[in-house]
Design an enzyme around this catalytic site. Structure first.
Site, PDB file in Angstrom:
ATOM      1  N   ARG A 138       0.860  -1.174   0.000  1.00 40.21           N
ATOM      2  CA  ARG A 138       0.000   0.000   0.000  1.00 40.21           C
ATOM      3  C   ARG A 138       0.898   1.225   0.000  1.00 40.21           C
ATOM      4  O   ARG A 138       2.006   1.207   0.530  1.00 40.21           O
ATOM      5  CB  ARG A 138      -0.914   0.027   1.232  1.00 40.21           C
ATOM      6  CG  ARG A 138      -2.107  -0.904   1.142  1.00 40.21           C
ATOM      7  CD  ARG A 138      -3.129  -0.415   0.128  1.00 40.21           C
ATOM      8  NE  ARG A 138      -4.337  -1.232   0.089  1.00 40.21           N
ATOM      9  CZ  ARG A 138      -4.550  -2.219  -0.755  1.00 40.21           C
ATOM     10  NH1 ARG A 138      -3.614  -2.543  -1.638  1.00 40.21           N
ATOM     11  NH2 ARG A 138      -5.673  -2.896  -0.746  1.00 40.21           N
TER      12      ARG A 138
ATOM     13  N   HIS B 119      -1.796   0.698  -9.998  1.00 49.01           N
ATOM     14  CA  HIS B 119      -2.353  -0.296  -9.077  1.00 49.01           C
ATOM     15  C   HIS B 119      -2.919  -1.493  -9.857  1.00 49.01           C
ATOM     16  O   HIS B 119      -4.104  -1.825  -9.772  1.00 49.01           O
ATOM     17  CB  HIS B 119      -3.432   0.322  -8.195  1.00 49.01           C
ATOM     18  CG  HIS B 119      -3.596  -0.393  -6.886  1.00 49.01           C
ATOM     19  ND1 HIS B 119      -3.789   0.263  -5.695  1.00 49.01           N
ATOM     20  CD2 HIS B 119      -3.584  -1.708  -6.573  1.00 49.01           C
ATOM     21  CE1 HIS B 119      -3.902  -0.623  -4.711  1.00 49.01           C
ATOM     22  NE2 HIS B 119      -3.778  -1.832  -5.229  1.00 49.01           N
TER      23      HIS B 119
ATOM     24  N   GLU C 119      -3.752   7.730  -3.780  1.00 50.69           N
ATOM     25  CA  GLU C 119      -4.280   7.320  -5.088  1.00 50.69           C
ATOM     26  C   GLU C 119      -5.639   7.967  -5.375  1.00 50.69           C
ATOM     27  O   GLU C 119      -6.460   8.090  -4.460  1.00 50.69           O
ATOM     28  CB  GLU C 119      -4.428   5.794  -5.120  1.00 50.69           C
ATOM     29  CG  GLU C 119      -3.097   5.076  -5.028  1.00 50.69           C
ATOM     30  CD  GLU C 119      -3.239   3.555  -5.101  1.00 50.69           C
ATOM     31  OE1 GLU C 119      -4.358   3.066  -5.400  1.00 50.69           O
ATOM     32  OE2 GLU C 119      -2.241   2.868  -4.853  1.00 50.69           O
TER      33      GLU C 119
END
Length: 315
Positions: A235, A282, A264
């Site tokens: 993450r 991602h 993000e």
């Protein structure tokens, strides 16, 4: 029929399965739920299938709660305050196992792309600036035989390590807060700094949030070799992004491969300006069969809750 909120567009098979059993509201928007929207959803729906970006923070659980389960789409759930959910009587599940291989594959993609400067080379060709093969053109890092250091030896960490060991003859080191025994050659070290100092390539696979926030800070990065390559498939909040940018801009490390970012979909301009960084949007689990399996697993947890059974993937 119970009301189910699905917060993002899922594969059609998942939507069909959900609609066959529940009164489904599909929120077909790219942005995640705000805290206020999350609170409203908890008051309006019996079950919610959320994912990354939906802000089920502590304040979302302070009002009326109708929802009984948050069946998260994804293995990471740092966007959900699990303690607050459980205190409010809301069960939480995630989707482990089905994401392991796909995420590990993206880890290998980033290792190879960053070490061999694939992104930079692709941009060179697309810009029509390639002048032809030369013995010293775009020399990168040879991957085979390099030492890989895994931060967090869970399912994904082990999957990356196996690919590195068996596929590329890479010695494996790892740092894990608890003792971990694995079924392939690997050396566990006592501290993160020892790992960062000893490995040629670092791959981060720990969960986000909590004590792992900014785990990879300036001190950890300073311990890396100047020839080292850093890869994050965990993450974004696990990494102190300004510290990583500084390390890359000042050649303290050789390069980085990133599939995740702290805010993000916002990616710092400094990353985009650097040639020694491979940037992916991602993509960790971005394969149809994987995403469909994740959706079904989330639905299976909702069905288990609905039938009064224990959640198979409770967190």
């Amino acid at each position: 029929m119970k009301k189910l909120l699905i917060t993002r567009l899922l594969p059609q098979a998942n939507l069909d399965a959900a609609r066959a059993r529940y009164d489904v509201t599909l929120r077909d928007m790219p942005e995640g739920l705000t805290i206020e929207e999350a609170a409203a959803a908890l008051a309006d729906y019996d079950a919610i299938l959320p994912t990354l970006g939906d802000r089920f923070a502590k304040d979302a659980f302070t009002g009326t709660i109708r929802c009984g389960v948050l069946a998260n789409f994804g293995v990471g759930y740092n966007h959900i305050d699990v303690a607050a959910a459980q205190a409010a009587g809301v069960a939480v599940s995630n989707t482990p196992d089905v994401v392991t291989d796909a995420t590990a594959d993206i880890g290998m993609t980033l290792i190879l792309s960053t070490c061999r400067r694939a992104g930079e080379g692709e941009r060179l060709v697309r810009a029509d600036k390639w002048t032809g093969w030369a013995p010293t053109q775009m020399l990168g890092t040879h991957v085979t035989g390099k030492t890989v250091g895994i931060v967090g030896m869970g399912r994904i960490g082990q999957a990356v390590a196996r690919r590195c060991h068996y596929g590329f003859d890479m010695p494996v080191m790892f740092y894990n807060r608890s003792r971990k025994h694995v079924d392939f050659p690997a050396q566990q070290v006592d501290s993160l700094v020892d790992l960062m100092r000893g490995a040629d390539i670092i791959v981060v696979t720990v969960p986000g949030g909590g004590a792992n926030t900014n785990m990879i800070d300036a001190d950890a990065l300073a311990a890396m070799k100047t020839t080292g390559v850093f890869v994050n498939i965990a993450r974004g909040d696990v990494v102190d992004e300004p510290a990583l940018i500084d390390a890359l801009e000042n050649a303290k490390i050789a390069g980085a491969g990133l599939d995740v970012f702290a805010q993000e979909p916002v990616v710092p301009d400094a990353f985009r300006a650097l040639e020694n960084v491979t940037l992916l949007p991602h993509l960790g689990t971005a394969a149809l069969e994987v995403r469909a399996a994740m959706g079904q697993m989330a639905l299976d947890n909702i069905i288990a809750w609905d039938e009064g059974r224990a959640l198979p993937q409770a967190v």
